[in-house]
Design a protein around this motif. Structure first.
Motif, mmCIF file in Angstrom:
data_model
loop_
_atom_site.group_PDB
_atom_site.id
_atom_site.type_symbol
_atom_site.label_atom_id
_atom_site.label_comp_id
_atom_site.label_asym_id
_atom_site.label_seq_id
_atom_site.Cartn_x
_atom_site.Cartn_y
_atom_site.Cartn_z
ATOM 1 N N LEU A 1 0.841 -1.197 0.000
ATOM 2 C CA LEU A 1 0.000 0.000 0.000
ATOM 3 C C LEU A 1 0.874 1.244 0.000
ATOM 4 O O LEU A 1 1.987 1.221 0.507
ATOM 5 N N TRP A 2 0.318 2.344 -0.537
ATOM 6 C CA TRP A 2 1.022 3.617 -0.454
ATOM 7 C C TRP A 2 0.027 4.752 -0.592
ATOM 8 O O TRP A 2 -1.089 4.574 -1.058
ATOM 9 N N LEU B 1 -1.130 6.085 7.956
ATOM 10 C CA LEU B 1 -1.714 4.908 8.611
ATOM 11 C C LEU B 1 -3.179 5.153 8.958
ATOM 12 O O LEU B 1 -4.016 4.250 8.812
ATOM 13 N N ASN B 2 -3.496 6.352 9.407
ATOM 14 C CA ASN B 2 -4.899 6.678 9.688
ATOM 15 C C ASN B 2 -5.755 6.581 8.432
ATOM 16 O O ASN B 2 -6.893 6.104 8.479
ATOM 17 N N THR B 3 -5.202 6.990 7.301
ATOM 18 C CA THR B 3 -5.923 6.884 6.025
ATOM 19 C C THR B 3 -6.196 5.421 5.688
ATOM 20 O O THR B 3 -7.301 5.069 5.269
ATOM 21 N N VAL B 4 -5.188 4.575 5.882
ATOM 22 C CA VAL B 4 -5.368 3.145 5.617
ATOM 23 C C VAL B 4 -6.431 2.560 6.539
ATOM 24 O O VAL B 4 -7.321 1.820 6.104
ATOM 25 N N ILE B 5 -6.366 2.901 7.816
ATOM 26 C CA ILE B 5 -7.333 2.378 8.787
ATOM 27 C C ILE B 5 -8.747 2.828 8.427
ATOM 28 O O ILE B 5 -9.688 2.025 8.455
ATOM 29 N N LYS B 6 -8.917 4.093 8.057
ATOM 30 C CA LYS B 6 -10.240 4.596 7.673
ATOM 31 C C LYS B 6 -10.763 3.904 6.414
ATOM 32 O O LYS B 6 -11.965 3.736 6.247
#
Length: 164
Positions: free
Chosen positions: A109-110, A128-133
């Motif tokens: 991921l990126w 990381l917050n973007t991935v979690i969301k």
């Protein structure tokens, strides 16, 4: 350079595109951790931002302005601290790519982030917050639940280690 072109899934962080060439490793420990490479005539600086576990690591990439390319390519450091400060300075205030690699050291991921006064760590946390969301947009409630349970399990394990 188009930052979206910088990364290709399934490649190692120190060679994130098949066309990457002229790898210059500044720091390594079993694998390249910081250095430069060329991609379609552009000089790219990369560094490992974090390796929180054996299963995941985070990397940052920035395209070096052609005016600064010589100073970056010819940089010499007396210590790792000096190199780290130099690298942080090259990322400061720039739009960069933050990538996550798995245990096989392959990018999965990126995302793109702007490096502000919080530096690379703050940009990584934002990524990381973007991935979690993004878990909320996964199709299928059962799948979302499995992903969220895995996240809770990982968080609990990490917090247990910290409180021990």
């Amino acid at each position: 350079m188009n930052l979206d072109y910088l990364i290709k899934r399934g490649l190692p962080p120190w060679r994130p595109r098949p066309e990457a060439s002229d790898l210059d490793v500044w720091h390594e420990y079993e694998i390249p951790l910081t250095g430069t490479f060329h991609l379609n005539g552009d000089l790219i600086l990369f560094t490992q931002v974090a390796a929180a576990t054996e299963e995941r690591s985070a990397w940052a990439y920035v395209c070096i302005d052609p005016v600064d390319a010589d100073s970056v390519e010819n940089a010499v450091f007396a210590s790792l601290d000096e190199m780290d400060a130099f690298v942080e300075d090259r990322f400061a205030g720039r739009e960069v790519v933050i990538a996550l690699a798995d245990s096989d050291e392959l990018i999965g991921l990126w995302t793109r982030e702007i490096i502000n006064s919080g530096g690379l760590p703050q940009a990584l946390e934002s990524a990381l917050n973007t991935v979690i969301k993004s878990v909320n947009s996964v199709d299928g409630q059962e799948r979302r639940i499995r992903v969220k349970l895995a996240g809770v399990e990982a968080a609990k394990a990490e917090l247990d280690v910290l409180s021990a």
